[in-house]
Design a protein around this motif. Structure first.
Motif, PDB file in Angstrom:
ATOM      1  N   ARG A 143       0.880  -1.170   0.000  1.00  0.00           N
ATOM      2  CA  ARG A 143       0.000   0.000   0.000  1.00  0.00           C
ATOM      3  C   ARG A 143       0.917   1.219   0.000  1.00  0.00           C
ATOM      4  NH1 ARG A 143      -3.176  -1.069   4.178  1.00  0.00           N
ATOM      5  NH2 ARG A 143      -4.668  -2.099   2.844  1.00  0.00           N
ATOM      6  N   GLU A 150       3.425   0.673   3.119  1.00  0.00           N
ATOM      7  CA  GLU A 150       3.030  -0.400   4.024  1.00  0.00           C
ATOM      8  C   GLU A 150       3.135  -1.710   3.257  1.00  0.00           C
ATOM      9  OE1 GLU A 150      -0.795   0.220   6.017  1.00  0.00           O
ATOM     10  OE2 GLU A 150      -0.716   2.254   5.194  1.00  0.00           O
ATOM     11  N   PRO A 168       4.664   7.271   2.072  1.00  0.00           N
ATOM     12  CA  PRO A 168       4.517   6.204   3.058  1.00  0.00           C
ATOM     13  C   PRO A 168       4.219   4.857   2.394  1.00  0.00           C
ATOM     14  CG  PRO A 168       2.614   7.667   3.099  1.00  0.00           C
ATOM     15  CD  PRO A 168       3.605   8.274   2.162  1.00  0.00           C
ATOM     16  N   LYS A 199       0.848   5.386  -0.234  1.00  0.00           N
ATOM     17  CA  LYS A 199       0.023   6.585  -0.076  1.00  0.00           C
ATOM     18  C   LYS A 199      -1.463   6.223   0.023  1.00  0.00           C
ATOM     19  CE  LYS A 199       3.062   9.921  -2.270  1.00  0.00           C
ATOM     20  NZ  LYS A 199       3.207  10.945  -3.304  1.00  0.00           N
ATOM     21  N   GLY A 200      -1.748   5.128   0.739  1.00  0.00           N
ATOM     22  CA  GLY A 200      -3.127   4.736   0.987  1.00  0.00           C
ATOM     23  C   GLY A 200      -3.783   3.915  -0.102  1.00  0.00           C
ATOM     24  N   ALA A 201      -3.121   3.667  -1.219  1.00  0.00           N
ATOM     25  CA  ALA A 201      -3.691   2.884  -2.314  1.00  0.00           C
ATOM     26  C   ALA A 201      -2.877   1.616  -2.540  1.00  0.00           C
ATOM     27  CB  ALA A 201      -3.713   3.710  -3.595  1.00  0.00           C
ATOM     28  N   GLU A 202      -3.564   0.481  -2.738  1.00  0.00           N
ATOM     29  CA  GLU A 202      -2.866  -0.768  -3.026  1.00  0.00           C
ATOM     30  C   GLU A 202      -2.268  -0.709  -4.414  1.00  0.00           C
ATOM     31  OE1 GLU A 202      -4.429  -4.638  -2.206  1.00  0.00           O
ATOM     32  OE2 GLU A 202      -5.685  -3.807  -0.602  1.00  0.00           O
ATOM     33  N   ARG A 203      -1.012  -1.193  -4.523  1.00  0.00           N
ATOM     34  CA  ARG A 203      -0.309  -1.192  -5.811  1.00  0.00           C
ATOM     35  C   ARG A 203       0.074  -2.619  -6.160  1.00  0.00           C
ATOM     36  NH1 ARG A 203       1.608   4.139  -7.575  1.00  0.00           N
ATOM     37  NH2 ARG A 203       2.331   2.869  -9.302  1.00  0.00           N
TER      38      ARG A 203
END
Length: 91
Positions: free
Chosen positions: A30, A73, A71, A32-36
């Protein structure tokens, strides 16, 4: 293997940050808050990912990448071999 993905991981077998065991389990990212799903390499502590730059390749046929900062994750998508998914059956 622990339940935490490596801090720095690459899908390129020539990289010193390549870890076959982690990649076989599947690593979700993840950014910047979006799954890649297109991440070639990442570093959680340094806060960056590398993604392919379209269909462009270098003179050796490897994809050109761009480094994006923000960021990061990471998590494993599947449990390690030998670990149970559930503690017990419900009656």
């Amino acid at each position: 293997m622990s339940d935490t993905p490596p801090d720095h991981l690459s899908i390129d077998p020539r990289s010193p940050h390549f870890a076959r065991e982690a990649l076989e389990r599947g690593v979700g990212i993840r950014f910047k808050g979006a799954e890649r799903k297109d991440v070639e390499e990442y570093s959680i502590s340094e806060g960056w990912i590398r993604v392919a730059l379209g269909k462009k390749v270098d003179r050796h046929g490897r994809p050109l990448t761009i480094k994006l900062s923000g960021p990061v994750e990471a998590w494993f998508e599947r449990p390690a071999e030998g670990e149970d998914e559930g503690e017990g059956e419900e009656a």
